[in-house]
Design an enzyme around this catalytic site. Structure first.
Site, PDB file in Angstrom:
ATOM      1  N   TYR A  59      27.091  10.395  20.409  1.00 40.36           N
ATOM      2  CA  TYR A  59      27.837   9.469  19.539  1.00 40.36           C
ATOM      3  C   TYR A  59      28.447  10.201  18.355  1.00 40.36           C
ATOM      4  O   TYR A  59      27.802  11.059  17.737  1.00 40.36           O
ATOM      5  CB  TYR A  59      26.891   8.393  18.993  1.00 40.36           C
ATOM      6  CG  TYR A  59      26.464   7.374  20.015  1.00 40.36           C
ATOM      7  CD1 TYR A  59      27.398   6.558  20.655  1.00 40.36           C
ATOM      8  CD2 TYR A  59      25.126   7.209  20.331  1.00 40.36           C
ATOM      9  CE1 TYR A  59      26.996   5.610  21.584  1.00 40.36           C
ATOM     10  CE2 TYR A  59      24.712   6.264  21.249  1.00 40.36           C
ATOM     11  CZ  TYR A  59      25.662   5.468  21.880  1.00 40.36           C
ATOM     12  OH  TYR A  59      25.257   4.531  22.789  1.00 40.36           O
ATOM     13  N   MET A 116      19.266   6.055  20.497  1.00 43.28           N
ATOM     14  CA  MET A 116      18.083   5.181  20.533  1.00 43.28           C
ATOM     15  C   MET A 116      17.029   5.681  21.518  1.00 43.28           C
ATOM     16  O   MET A 116      15.833   5.640  21.235  1.00 43.28           O
ATOM     17  CB  MET A 116      18.510   3.751  20.876  1.00 43.28           C
ATOM     18  CG  MET A 116      17.353   2.768  20.800  1.00 43.28           C
ATOM     19  SD  MET A 116      17.812   1.094  21.238  1.00 43.28           S
ATOM     20  CE  MET A 116      18.731   0.580  19.806  1.00 43.28           C
ATOM     21  N   ARG A 137       1.602   3.422 -10.612  1.00 41.37           N
ATOM     22  CA  ARG A 137       1.692   2.387  -9.578  1.00 41.37           C
ATOM     23  C   ARG A 137       0.566   1.385  -9.837  1.00 41.37           C
ATOM     24  O   ARG A 137       0.796   0.305 -10.344  1.00 41.37           O
ATOM     25  CB  ARG A 137       1.580   2.989  -8.180  1.00 41.37           C
ATOM     26  CG  ARG A 137       2.744   3.897  -7.809  1.00 41.37           C
ATOM     27  CD  ARG A 137       2.725   4.290  -6.348  1.00 41.37           C
ATOM     28  NE  ARG A 137       1.386   4.683  -5.909  1.00 41.37           N
ATOM     29  CZ  ARG A 137       1.129   5.274  -4.736  1.00 41.37           C
ATOM     30  NH1 ARG A 137       2.116   5.521  -3.894  1.00 41.37           N
ATOM     31  NH2 ARG A 137      -0.090   5.605  -4.404  1.00 41.37           N
ATOM     32  N   LYS A 147      -5.444   4.254   6.518  1.00 46.31           N
ATOM     33  CA  LYS A 147      -4.457   3.178   6.339  1.00 46.31           C
ATOM     34  C   LYS A 147      -3.304   3.375   7.327  1.00 46.31           C
ATOM     35  O   LYS A 147      -3.190   4.437   7.952  1.00 46.31           O
ATOM     36  CB  LYS A 147      -3.952   3.174   4.898  1.00 46.31           C
ATOM     37  CG  LYS A 147      -3.232   4.459   4.500  1.00 46.31           C
ATOM     38  CD  LYS A 147      -2.990   4.515   2.990  1.00 46.31           C
ATOM     39  CE  LYS A 147      -2.310   5.803   2.603  1.00 46.31           C
ATOM     40  NZ  LYS A 147      -2.272   5.983   1.134  1.00 46.31           N
TER      41      LYS A 147
HETATM   42  C1  PLP Z   1      -2.994   7.216   0.933  1.00 46.45           C
HETATM   43  C2  PLP Z   1      -3.974   7.459  -0.132  1.00 46.45           C
HETATM   44  C3  PLP Z   1      -4.758   8.620  -0.132  1.00 46.45           C
HETATM   45  C4  PLP Z   1      -4.567   9.728   0.897  1.00 46.45           C
HETATM   46  O1  PLP Z   1      -3.407  10.459   0.584  1.00 46.45           O
HETATM   47  P1  PLP Z   1      -3.049  11.795   1.407  1.00 46.45           P
HETATM   48  O2  PLP Z   1      -1.928  12.403   0.644  1.00 46.45           O
HETATM   49  O3  PLP Z   1      -2.628  11.352   2.770  1.00 46.45           O
HETATM   50  O4  PLP Z   1      -4.273  12.605   1.429  1.00 46.45           O
HETATM   51  C5  PLP Z   1      -5.722   8.759  -1.110  1.00 46.45           C
HETATM   52  N1  PLP Z   1      -5.900   7.804  -2.057  1.00 46.45           N
HETATM   53  C6  PLP Z   1      -5.160   6.680  -2.103  1.00 46.45           C
HETATM   54  C7  PLP Z   1      -5.385   5.693  -3.173  1.00 46.45           C
HETATM   55  C8  PLP Z   1      -4.164   6.481  -1.146  1.00 46.45           C
HETATM   56  O5  PLP Z   1      -3.433   5.370  -1.196  1.00 46.45           O
END
Ligand code: PLP
Length: 373
Positions: A253, A305, A130, A35
């Protein structure tokens, strides 16, 4: 002439890290989580390193389409499932496995009535709060899914909140095993932390993300020392200026840093617009580490930046053009993240599109090939 900043994505490191996952979870199939454009590395760039996986986990349909365009024929899992009724036909078109975490998604499937069979991963909320059905509603959700002609295999899925921290996962495993007792189907529970530290949670599928990219699930490099992970991303630049400071002189800065002795500092072509964390500003006890000509030193003054400044005390030979490593081999991204109050995950995901990126390929680990978009 381009600015000297550039990133390198190391395919051999990614392949090595997948092997580390295999060694830790030898009995499980692997969803390699890519992802967020492979945690900032680029799906196209990491693909060759992850060819040996059993499937890919991601969030966005366009990422799934990219994978199919790259020639991936195997399983692809949408970790959050689909969002709208119009998405349902695309599940079939691209042969996607989908998480189903709420009644609304079940309803969309009932209405859309795709031909199927669709592979689904039914998500149980075991305490993360969640996504997922509450344990008391899980069996009913499973029966409702089972009754749909379009649904093929149903895998039981949950996600851990504390696989990398002292609370641990025993309470969530217990909730999972209770809610899924007597229901047929495989299970998918483990993120990276559980892959490394909780073999009891490995089951049929594991879902590692961050360790494939060589960072620690805890955000502390020391916690993965000896595991054999290699950094998948390195970020490099050069010194573009050197300044000699007298006691009392300030840097950058807000004059956040004041020299208390004569000092040489280097100015690096890298700033927060490149994805370097502005919070790494050199003050307080944690100053972010940097390598100059391979020698470890640290930031001074605020990150701006396009530039940041480093103490050249430990590297007296450094001059304009000296090489700088912001993170990567020899400088764990987690060390920089820690000095910035965050974790490696966030830094790798934040690499800015303006940073030219090359790939060290699987076949020729020492050579960097031209940019893969
Ligand atoms: C992002 C995610 C993972 C991977 O998590 P890591 O901590 O990067 O290994 C696994 N399962 C779900 C549902 C996720 O959203």
């Amino acid at each position: 002439m381009p600015r000297p900043i550039h990133a390198v994505i190391h395919q051999p490191a990614i392949a090595n890290n997948l092997e580390v996952v295999r060694r830790h979870a030898p009995g499980s199939r692997v969803w390699a989580v890519i992802k967020a454009n492979a945690y900032g590395h680029g799906i196209r760039r990491v693909f060759a390193g992850l060819r040996g996986t059993d499937g890919f986990g991601l969030l966005d349909l366009n990422e799934a389409v990219q994978l199919r365009d790259l020639g991936w024929q195997g399983p692809i899992l949408l970790l959050e499932g689909f969002f709208q009724p119009q998405d349902v036909p695309l599940l079939e078109q691209y042969r996607l496995t989908t998480a189903v975490h709420c009644d609304e998604q079940l309803r969309m499937l009932e209405i859309a009535r795709p031909k199927g069979p669709l592979a689904i991963q039914l998500k149980l909320n075991t305490g993360m709060n969640r996504l997922g059905f509450q344990p008391s509603q899980y069996r009913a959700a499973w029966e409702r899914a089972r009754a749909m002609p379009c649904v093929g295999s149903i895998v039981h899925m949950t996600h851990f909140s504390d696989a990398d921290s002292p609370r641990g996962i025993a309470h969530q495993i217990e909730a999972f095993d209770t809610a899924t007792a007597n229901l047929p189907g495989e299970a998918s529970l483990s993120n990276s932390a559980a892959v490394l530290w909780h073999p009891e949670a490995h089951r049929a599928w594991v879902r590692p993300g961050v360790i494939l990219y060589g960072a620690s699930p805890t955000g502390r490099e020391a916690d993965v020392a000896g595991v054999g992970l290699q950094p998948a991303m390195s970020l490099h630049s050069e010194l573009i200026a050197v300044q000699d400071l007298q006691p009392g002189d300030t840097v950058g800065y807000g004059s956040m840093f004041t020299a208390d002795r004569p000092m040489r500092i280097g100015v690096v072509a890298c700033g927060y617009a490149d994805g370097y964390p502005r919070h790494a500003t050199g003050w307080g006890e944690h100053r972010a580490p940097v390598l100059v000509d391979g020698v470890r030193t640290e930031l001074v003054g605020r990150v701006s930046m396009d530039m940041l400044c480093v103490d050249l005390g430990p590297c007296p030979k450094a001059r304009i053009g000296s090489s700088v490593t912001l993170w990567g081999q020899g400088l764990p991204i987690d060390d920089v993240a820690q000095a910035s109050g965050t974790v490696g995950y966030e830094l790798m995901c934040a690499l800015a599109p303006r940073v030219p990126t090359t790939v060290a390929t699987i076949t020729a680990p020492d050579s960097a090939s031209p940019l893969l978009a």
